[in-house]
Design an enzyme around this catalytic site. Sequence first.
Site, PDB file in Angstrom:
ATOM      1  CE  LYS A 292      -1.821   1.556   4.077  1.00 44.95           C
ATOM      2  NZ  LYS A 292      -1.415   2.953   4.306  1.00 44.95           N
ATOM      3  CG  ASN A 293       2.169   2.770   3.533  1.00 44.39           C
ATOM      4  OD1 ASN A 293       1.019   3.079   3.225  1.00 44.39           O
ATOM      5  ND2 ASN A 293       2.545   2.560   4.794  1.00 44.39           N
TER       6      ASN A 293
ATOM      7  CB  CYS B  87      -4.701  10.751  12.212  1.00 45.24           C
ATOM      8  SG  CYS B  87      -3.631   9.583  12.973  1.00 45.24           S
TER       9      CYS B  87
ATOM     10  CG  ASP C 297       3.061   1.471   9.375  1.00 44.56           C
ATOM     11  OD1 ASP C 297       2.612   2.333  10.159  1.00 44.56           O
ATOM     12  OD2 ASP C 297       3.349   1.713   8.190  1.00 44.56           O
TER      13      ASP C 297
ATOM     14  NE  ARG D 223      -7.542   4.340   5.169  1.00 45.63           N
ATOM     15  CZ  ARG D 223      -6.823   5.271   5.786  1.00 45.63           C
ATOM     16  NH1 ARG D 223      -7.112   5.611   7.012  1.00 45.63           N
ATOM     17  NH2 ARG D 223      -5.814   5.863   5.179  1.00 45.63           N
TER      18      ARG D 223
HETATM   19  N1  EPU Z   1       6.352  14.552  10.930  1.00 46.85           N
HETATM   20  C1  EPU Z   1       6.362  15.889  11.251  1.00 46.85           C
HETATM   21  N2  EPU Z   1       6.188  16.791  10.248  1.00 46.85           N
HETATM   22  C2  EPU Z   1       5.989  16.417   8.949  1.00 46.85           C
HETATM   23  C3  EPU Z   1       5.976  15.051   8.634  1.00 46.85           C
HETATM   24  C4  EPU Z   1       6.159  14.134   9.646  1.00 46.85           C
HETATM   25  O1  EPU Z   1       6.544  16.258  12.413  1.00 46.85           O
HETATM   26  O2  EPU Z   1       5.840  17.288   8.099  1.00 46.85           O
HETATM   27  C5  EPU Z   1       6.549  13.540  11.999  1.00 46.85           C
HETATM   28  C6  EPU Z   1       5.276  12.720  12.237  1.00 46.85           C
HETATM   29  O3  EPU Z   1       4.386  13.376  13.100  1.00 46.85           O
HETATM   30  C7  EPU Z   1       5.847  11.446  12.801  1.00 46.85           C
HETATM   31  C8  EPU Z   1       7.164  11.283  12.038  1.00 46.85           C
HETATM   32  O4  EPU Z   1       7.487  12.584  11.557  1.00 46.85           O
HETATM   33  O5  EPU Z   1       6.115  11.602  14.162  1.00 46.85           O
HETATM   34  C9  EPU Z   1       7.127  10.301  10.896  1.00 46.85           C
HETATM   35  O6  EPU Z   1       6.086  10.589  10.006  1.00 46.85           O
HETATM   36  P1  EPU Z   1       6.160  10.274   8.456  1.00 46.85           P
HETATM   37  O7  EPU Z   1       6.052  11.546   7.716  1.00 46.85           O
HETATM   38  O8  EPU Z   1       7.350   9.407   8.194  1.00 46.85           O
HETATM   39  O9  EPU Z   1       4.834   9.434   8.214  1.00 46.85           O
HETATM   40  P2  EPU Z   1       3.853   9.511   6.979  1.00 46.85           P
HETATM   41  O10 EPU Z   1       4.601   9.755   5.734  1.00 46.85           O
HETATM   42  O11 EPU Z   1       2.718  10.418   7.296  1.00 46.85           O
HETATM   43  C10 EPU Z   1       4.043   6.989   6.388  1.00 46.85           C
HETATM   44  C11 EPU Z   1       3.101   5.824   6.250  1.00 46.85           C
HETATM   45  C12 EPU Z   1       2.573   5.439   7.624  1.00 46.85           C
HETATM   46  C13 EPU Z   1       3.757   5.069   8.505  1.00 46.85           C
HETATM   47  C14 EPU Z   1       4.763   6.226   8.560  1.00 46.85           C
HETATM   48  C15 EPU Z   1       6.024   5.889   9.319  1.00 46.85           C
HETATM   49  C16 EPU Z   1       2.176   6.093   4.058  1.00 46.85           C
HETATM   50  C17 EPU Z   1       1.004   6.421   3.192  1.00 46.85           C
HETATM   51  N3  EPU Z   1       2.013   6.207   5.361  1.00 46.85           N
HETATM   52  O12 EPU Z   1       3.285   8.045   6.961  1.00 46.85           O
HETATM   53  O13 EPU Z   1       1.755   4.297   7.422  1.00 46.85           O
HETATM   54  O14 EPU Z   1       3.303   4.791   9.793  1.00 46.85           O
HETATM   55  O15 EPU Z   1       5.145   6.603   7.226  1.00 46.85           O
HETATM   56  O16 EPU Z   1       6.667   4.804   8.764  1.00 46.85           O
HETATM   57  O17 EPU Z   1       3.219   5.731   3.553  1.00 46.85           O
HETATM   58  C18 EPU Z   1      -0.076   2.869   7.763  1.00 46.85           C
HETATM   59  O18 EPU Z   1       0.224   2.313   6.692  1.00 46.85           O
HETATM   60  O19 EPU Z   1      -0.907   2.389   8.570  1.00 46.85           O
HETATM   61  C19 EPU Z   1       0.590   4.127   8.103  1.00 46.85           C
HETATM   62  C20 EPU Z   1       0.128   4.948   9.017  1.00 46.85           C
END
Ligand code: EPU
Length: 415
Positions: free
Chosen positions: A22-23, A116, A303, A395
Amino acid sequence: MAKIIINGGKTLSGEVKISGAKNAVLPIMSATLLCPGKFTIHNVPDLRDTRTMMQLLEITGAKTSFNNGSVTIDSTGVNNPEAPYELVKTMRASFYVLGPLISRFGKVQVSLPGGCAWGPRPVDYHLKGLEKLGAKLDLEGGNILAEAKELKGADIHFEFPSVGATGNLVMASVRAKGLTRLYNCAKEPEITQLCEFLNSMGADIEGVGTDKLIISGVKELNQADITVIPDRIEAGTFLMAGALNGEIKIKNIIPLHLKKVTDKLIEVGCKVKIEASSILISPPQKINSIDMTTAVYPGFPTDLQAQWVALMSLSESSAIVTDTVYHDRFSHIPELARLGANIKVEKNTAFIRGVNQLVGAPVMSTDIRASAALFIAALAAKGKTEISRIYHIDRGYEKIEKKFLGLGAEIMRES
Ligand code: EPU
């Protein structure tokens, strides 16, 4: 509302084929907006989230179709650089269209994702990065409006190696003028595959798979095809179901992507046989209590934290689980407690005292991975568990009950 009913305690055995990630597929689908073209993506999991992303691409003007595990996207007619709130609020990954759309159109309007179930999940790194590339940003009616006549390469240091911000900024910079250097990037396999896909479209990204990406802006990109990598989180979920409940062969995977997880499962006492594209797991007699701290790749994935907590709730003594990536990601714990788990949470740490048995009960899923944890706990619990709000699991897990039925579980879906 649909629910899943699980009659727990059945020993699982057999083989399961893991779906595409998915990701990985969500940012790849967004990347097709970067230039006009016809793209085919293979090994796409049929999930609510992939369907939501297709819907979003259609809103921008793309044509999409899904046949036999392959999605085709014709992005020739894309003319509406927008991601509305209705879709962003159901799937935060909609935010991935920000980078490609500003790159192609010089402007974009994307609804700001709200909080969220497990915390604020900000997008400030995405926005600060875009500003560094020269975009002007405004917030209007809950939407981010970004504009840039021309994006210009820049040096960007991420405070934390964010998966989404790395993906968005790479997509925004592949056609920016000059050189962009991204430091402290996410190295998750899904981001590596996104970079490989962009390079196959004609981008010039060096350092793929490392935390420093050097992107030389190119003038043009072209269409490309790709096969999505296997979903390491789905695979990890089945591994933990095996650790709890039976001998399972998990097929169609890249075992290296799960190295940290299999190392931990060996500590738990499981027998783990790793082959080129499969892992055979057998449960231990007694589940050793093993502490775990999540970390960015190649660390233990956040995850799979909820599923690990479910496993540890049946372990022989006490385990401590800390989430360093998402500090509030513990909404599964009160629901696991309804099945009899003994867990306390303080800040970003769960303290688990193993119990001998979980007992089925009505529970509610709160997000994708929390529902996966409830699912595997229910399979191990004695008696009947009803999991409501099951749309969360749909999802992120393709045909989950069919896959577990194939392993001998007793599961029913009620709509
Ligand atoms: N963060 C910030 N600011 C930002 C972006 C991130 O403070 O602008 C912080 C977040 O709050 C968090 C950390 O950085 O504490 C990591 O967040 P990240 O941006 O890496 O997460 P994401 O891109 O929103 C993706 C996956 C998530 C997975 C995370 C971490 C997708 C679509 N989603 O989310 O997957 O948990 O990386 O590996 O790729 C899931 O599949 O259930 C899911 C939530």
